[in-house]
Design a protein around this motif. Structure first.
Motif, PDB file in Angstrom:
ATOM      1  N   LEU A  73       3.257  -8.751  13.523  1.00 43.74           N
ATOM      2  CA  LEU A  73       3.253  -7.683  12.521  1.00 43.74           C
ATOM      3  C   LEU A  73       4.125  -6.513  12.951  1.00 43.74           C
ATOM      4  O   LEU A  73       4.183  -5.489  12.271  1.00 43.74           O
ATOM      5  N   LEU A  74       4.819  -6.675  14.111  1.00 45.49           N
ATOM      6  CA  LEU A  74       5.690  -5.619  14.640  1.00 45.49           C
ATOM      7  C   LEU A  74       4.941  -4.290  14.686  1.00 45.49           C
ATOM      8  O   LEU A  74       5.216  -3.355  13.942  1.00 45.49           O
ATOM      9  N   SER A  75       3.978  -4.236  15.583  1.00 47.62           N
ATOM     10  CA  SER A  75       3.086  -3.074  15.701  1.00 47.62           C
ATOM     11  C   SER A  75       3.847  -1.823  16.128  1.00 47.62           C
ATOM     12  O   SER A  75       4.995  -1.885  16.595  1.00 47.62           O
ATOM     13  N   GLU A  76       3.186  -0.707  15.961  1.00 49.14           N
ATOM     14  CA  GLU A  76       3.767   0.581  16.355  1.00 49.14           C
ATOM     15  C   GLU A  76       4.151   0.567  17.832  1.00 49.14           C
ATOM     16  O   GLU A  76       5.211   1.059  18.225  1.00 49.14           O
ATOM     17  N   LEU A 218      -0.047  11.872   0.005  1.00 49.61           N
ATOM     18  CA  LEU A 218       1.220  12.262   0.628  1.00 49.61           C
ATOM     19  C   LEU A 218       1.128  12.182   2.144  1.00 49.61           C
ATOM     20  O   LEU A 218       0.166  12.673   2.750  1.00 49.61           O
ATOM     21  N   ASN A 219       2.148  11.573   2.759  1.00 54.94           N
ATOM     22  CA  ASN A 219       2.230  11.479   4.215  1.00 54.94           C
ATOM     23  C   ASN A 219       3.598  11.963   4.666  1.00 54.94           C
ATOM     24  O   ASN A 219       4.622  11.538   4.127  1.00 54.94           O
ATOM     25  N   VAL A 452      -8.024   1.065  -1.935  1.00 55.10           N
ATOM     26  CA  VAL A 452      -8.815  -0.125  -1.616  1.00 55.10           C
ATOM     27  C   VAL A 452      -8.956  -0.255  -0.103  1.00 55.10           C
ATOM     28  O   VAL A 452      -7.993  -0.044   0.645  1.00 55.10           O
ATOM     29  N   VAL A 453     -10.153  -0.594   0.346  1.00 53.87           N
ATOM     30  CA  VAL A 453     -10.406  -0.790   1.778  1.00 53.87           C
ATOM     31  C   VAL A 453      -9.506  -1.901   2.305  1.00 53.87           C
ATOM     32  O   VAL A 453      -9.393  -2.970   1.695  1.00 53.87           O
ATOM     33  N   CYS A 454      -8.833  -1.641   3.418  1.00 56.65           N
ATOM     34  CA  CYS A 454      -7.911  -2.620   4.011  1.00 56.65           C
ATOM     35  C   CYS A 454      -8.656  -3.915   4.359  1.00 56.65           C
ATOM     36  O   CYS A 454      -9.654  -3.872   5.094  1.00 56.65           O
ATOM     37  N   ALA A 485      -1.510  -3.078   9.680  1.00 50.81           N
ATOM     38  CA  ALA A 485      -1.217  -3.424   8.285  1.00 50.81           C
ATOM     39  C   ALA A 485      -1.364  -2.222   7.359  1.00 50.81           C
ATOM     40  O   ALA A 485      -0.582  -2.043   6.432  1.00 50.81           O
ATOM     41  N   CYS A 486      -2.383  -1.399   7.618  1.00 55.57           N
ATOM     42  CA  CYS A 486      -2.625  -0.234   6.747  1.00 55.57           C
ATOM     43  C   CYS A 486      -2.128   1.059   7.381  1.00 55.57           C
ATOM     44  O   CYS A 486      -2.449   2.148   6.895  1.00 55.57           O
ATOM     45  N   LYS A 487      -1.370   0.937   8.471  1.00 58.52           N
ATOM     46  CA  LYS A 487      -0.831   2.099   9.189  1.00 58.52           C
ATOM     47  C   LYS A 487      -1.943   3.070   9.581  1.00 58.52           C
ATOM     48  O   LYS A 487      -1.826   4.293   9.462  1.00 58.52           O
ATOM     49  N   ASN A 488      -3.048   2.471  10.019  1.00 58.50           N
ATOM     50  CA  ASN A 488      -4.204   3.205  10.546  1.00 58.50           C
ATOM     51  C   ASN A 488      -4.862   4.139   9.533  1.00 58.50           C
ATOM     52  O   ASN A 488      -5.545   5.090   9.907  1.00 58.50           O
TER      53      ASN A 488
END
Length: 558
Positions: A73-76, A218-219, A452-454, A485-488
């Protein structure tokens, strides 16, 4: 399962996969497969993933099974530790690969196509290391390239000079040069890959803030030097065909582009502020759009009532809610059901967000006098069966829509009200007689969007007892703990919560008597209408969303 090639003279002709074989392998409904000309199961899977018909985990597990290679998943953490190699970024994008780990003896490479052995050969010669493949989605690879090569490392803004916004000639030159083009393209492509709905480029006193709206929130994703703003804004204006020299007035435009092979439509709006021009870009992904009403999140009983309402031969069906609550999506889903060969559908919208085959769509243009009211007046003379009005904004539009409904047309439209019952009083406040509202409106649906909950980090949690008692929740609920997957964030995607008011004889009588919205709402609830809050709590109980999400969007209007 692979494409079969038959020799025909000097040419090779490929036999394409059938929708049935694709559906069987990937576990989807054959009716959902809207594409053709696919030669491999991995290509079909990539399209299904892009359309949201399969999950990323299912897609990767199937590729692991097909090719016998692990997935990533090519993690952070992996992106931060990824080696920066002297490679052609263009080649990485076109062949869809990303080297993400150097173990000393081996170079680990994320690839979208494990059959592409050319990548391994080139990297082996360049690094002298053994190459190990890991399969990844195209979106993950594109995002990794953008972040490591296009933005984070070396910065896409590297080489963009600072220039005064008054130097129009220099800005025109700069806006077409590679560093500025690369920076703007990088921002757009990253937003698309992160499934952002909007890009906000905001001038602050000392810097420029870039934010993405993902799942309604917004992020902040970047901060750029303040001096880069004129070049960035000028580039966007050129792409949107706006006036680069006009900085005192707001401007609206549109960009059509491709990102990772997908057709993207971008609505651009500029706004002058004390620190310079702000730009907001609304991203409309034209690829793989699915307007199925089943995807809206309507409960079965509400969906049946709504479909029955829009199947009426005449009358008005209204969808209400604030900006960004998914009203247009609901209307387009209704049009998909109604779009049959024996009916004529005409819409008047501001703007036309998506093109619907078989539907005649008109975009308003107030500058030349084409407003909702004038457009609607002309539409009625075009012998339509169904009319969709993007929004009822003024008394004239409301009056024409009401009379169109009373003369045998089905009218679909939106209003900005907090709940369903308030739409009635809003129309009356606009000057429409109460008996006309009662005679024409057949259903009103209020809606909101909740995250929606990841599904990848979903876990059971216990609510505090006071909240359980207050909202009638028994047992555990679900939250996302945060993952790659949900960027935490704990959330992945959005769904709707709804409040459907059916105008029957009793409600019609209350409207004629000019009853207030609260009285109408209570009467509808007595007949079984679920409020926004109640529909949201039902989705909490089902583990779809969280109580905090529901309270965030629906509590004040319950």
């Amino acid at each position: 399962m692979k494409a079969i090639f038959k020799r025909k003279g000097k040419q090779e002709e490929a036999s394409f996969l059938s929708p049935e074989s694709i559906a069987e392998f990937w576990g989807v409904n054959p009716k959902d497969i809207k594409f053709n000309g696919v030669k491999s199961m991995e290509e079909a899977g990539a399209k299904l993933l892009m359309m949201g018909l399969i999950s990323e985990s299912h897609y990767l597990s199937k590729l692991e099974e097909m090719f016998g290679v692990p997935s990533t998943l090519l993690s952070e953490k992996e992106l931060k530790e990824a080696p920066v190699l002297d490679l052609s970024v263009g080649k990485m994008r076109s062949r869809r690969f990303f080297p993400f780990k150097d173990t000393g003896d081996e170079l680990w490479v994320a690839v979208a196509d494990p059959k592409d052995l050319y990548i391994a050969e080139v990297l082996r010669k360049k690094t002298g290391k053994r190459i190990r493949y890991f399969v990844a989605s195209e979106a993950r690879i594109e995002d990794a390239i953008n972040r490591v090569y296009g933005r984070d490392d070396g910065g896409a803004h590297q080489g963009v000079p600072e220039v005064s916004e008054d130097d129009i000639e220099t800005l025109l030159d700069l806006a077409s040069e590679a560093p500025v083009v690369k920076l703007v393209n990088s921002i757009i492509s990253r937003a698309v890959e992160e499934h952002a709905s909007d890009i906000h480029i905001e001038p602050l006193e000392d810097e420029v803030r870039v934010r993405f709206r993902v799942d309604g929130v917004l992020n902040e994703v970047d901060r750029l030097q303040r001096g880069l703003l004129p070049a960035i804004v000028s580039r966007i204006k050129i792409m949107a065909r706006l006036d680069i020299a006009e900085r005192r007035l707001p401007q609206d435009g549109r960009i059509k582009t491709k990102v990772a092979g997908r057709d993207i439509d971008i609505r651009v709006a500029t706004l002058p502020t004390i620190y310079g021009e702000q730009v907001v870009m609304r991203i409309l992904d034209q690829s793989g759009v699915d307007w199925s009403i089943e995807k809206l999140g309507l409960e079965d009983d509400v969906r049946e009532q709504f479909v029955q309402a829009i199947s009426s031969s005449h009358g008005i069906v209204l969808v209400t809610g604030p900006t960004g609550s998914g009203k247009t999506t609901t209307l387009y889903s209704a049009l998909k059901i109604l779009n049959r060969g024996e009916v004529k559908i005409i819409t008047v919208e501001d703007p036309v967000e998506y093109v619907i085959p078989g539907v005649i769509q008109i975009q308003v243009n107030p500058q030349i006098g084409l407003t909702f009211a004038s457009g609607l007046r002309s539409i009625v003379r075009q012998d339509p069966d169904i009319i969709m009005v993007g929004e009822i904004r003024d008394p004239e539009t409301a009056d024409i829509a009401i009379h169109a409904a009373l003369t045998g047309h089905l009218v679909l439209s939106t209003l900005h009200t907090n709940d369903a019952a308030s739409a009635v009083t809003r129309l009356i406040d606009m000057g429409v007689e109460s008996f006309l509202v009662a005679s024409s409106v057949i259903a009103i649906m209020a809606q909101r969007l909740v995250r929606v909950v990841c599904p990848y980090c979903k876990r059971e949690v216990e609510l505090p007892e006071p909240l359980k008692r207050r909202f009638g929740i028994e047992g555990p609920v679900f939250r996302g703990s945060g993952c790659e997957a949900c960027k935490n964030t704990g959330f992945l995607g959005r769904t709707g919560i709804y409040e459907l008011l059916i105008v029957d004889d009793e409600i019609r009588k209350l409207i004629t008597q000019s009853a207030d919205s609260e009285t109408i709402k209570k009467a509808a609830m007595a007949k079984g209408m679920r409020t926004l809050l109640e529909d949201g709590i039902l989705k909490v109980k089902k583990g779809i969303t969280t109580i905090e999400e529901v309270l965030r969007v629906a509590y004040t209007v319950s």
